[in-house]
Scaffold this motif. Structure first.
Motif, short mmCIF file in Angstrom:
data_model
loop_
_atom_site.label_atom_id
_atom_site.label_comp_id
_atom_site.label_asym_id
_atom_site.label_seq_id
_atom_site.Cartn_x
_atom_site.Cartn_y
_atom_site.Cartn_z
N GLU A 271 0.84 -1.20 0.00
CA GLU A 271 0.00 0.00 0.00
C GLU A 271 0.88 1.26 0.00
O GLU A 271 0.71 2.16 0.81
N ALA A 272 1.81 1.27 -0.96
CA ALA A 272 2.79 2.35 -1.04
C ALA A 272 2.76 2.97 -2.43
O ALA A 272 2.89 2.26 -3.44
N GLN A 273 2.59 4.26 -2.46
CA GLN A 273 2.58 5.01 -3.72
C GLN A 273 3.98 5.53 -4.04
O GLN A 273 4.60 6.17 -3.20
N SER A 274 4.44 5.24 -5.24
CA SER A 274 5.71 5.81 -5.68
C SER A 274 5.43 7.01 -6.59
O SER A 274 4.30 7.21 -7.05
N TYR A 275 6.48 7.77 -6.85
CA TYR A 275 6.39 8.92 -7.73
C TYR A 275 7.44 8.81 -8.82
O TYR A 275 8.52 8.24 -8.61
N ARG A 276 7.12 9.34 -9.98
CA ARG A 276 8.04 9.31 -11.11
C ARG A 276 9.22 10.22 -10.83
O ARG A 276 9.06 11.38 -10.46
N VAL A 277 10.40 9.70 -11.05
CA VAL A 277 11.62 10.46 -10.78
C VAL A 277 11.88 11.46 -11.90
O VAL A 277 11.53 11.21 -13.06
N ARG A 278 12.48 12.58 -11.55
CA ARG A 278 13.00 13.50 -12.55
C ARG A 278 14.21 12.85 -13.19
O ARG A 278 15.16 12.47 -12.51
#
Length: 191
Positions: A108-115
């Protein structure tokens, strides 16, 4: 995808005795905190599946048999619970919201797109640790070949074109190849 390192090395040795040749082992689930979680913090290998020495033996088993060994890595998904997380490293949408990437349902972990322009220090740190700990002879980076290079905005509102993403990915593959000895295969696929 997973398994205990020592038992997997024994099974691999058995396969070699049966004539396994011209092969590549991609070890997907080995990262420190588990598969696709707390990225890009991946080293040392997850103790749930054995010790660092057992993982080193798995890589060495491949090397002795002439089998390429490629650990799974990922520079699309950065999770906010890795030590050192900063939104300054994350891609943003035009509306100023962080660009969501993979949602790890098991955690239940949201990741984010890296720059793309901020991933290189993390990649170099991880590859250097891997080469010191259990030298890879090939390398697997999740997603890059199945996803188009992307435009994004920075935390402070600067626009970065997909050309930057494409260039960074190409330079990263070239750097890894050189670090692994100049001709190491690079593998990528859908996540």
């Amino acid at each position: 995808w997973s398994g205990h390192y020592a038992e997997s090395a024994r099974q691999l040795e058995r396969a070699v005795r049966y004539g396994l040749t011209n092969s590549l082992v991609v070890w997907h689930n080995w990262q420190r905190w588990g598969y696709d979680y707390r990225l890009p913090d991946i080293y040392p290998p997850n103790p749930e599946y054995g010790t660092l020495q057992e993982f080193q033996n798995l890589a060495e088993t491949c090397r002795r048999a002439g089998i390429l060994f490629a650990p799974h890595d990922n520079y699309i998904d950065f999770y906010p619970d890795f030590e050192g997380f900063s939104y300054a490293d994350i891609a943003f949408r035009p509306n100023g919201q962080p660009y969501r990437a993979w949602f790890n349902y098991g955690r239940e972990a949201q990741s984010y797109r890296v720059r793309a322009d901020r991933l290189r220090p993390y990649l170099e740190r991880n590859v250097n640790l891997i080469q010191k700990g259990f030298p890879a002879t090939a390398y697997f980076i999740d997603v890059w070949s199945s996803m188009a290079p992307y435009d994004y905005w920075t935390e402070d509102g600067r626009f970065v074109t997909r050309d930057t993403t494409r260039t960074v990915w190409g330079e990263a593959f070239a750097w890894i190849r050189a670090k692994l000895g100049g001709n190491a295969p690079q593998i990528s696929e859908a996540g």
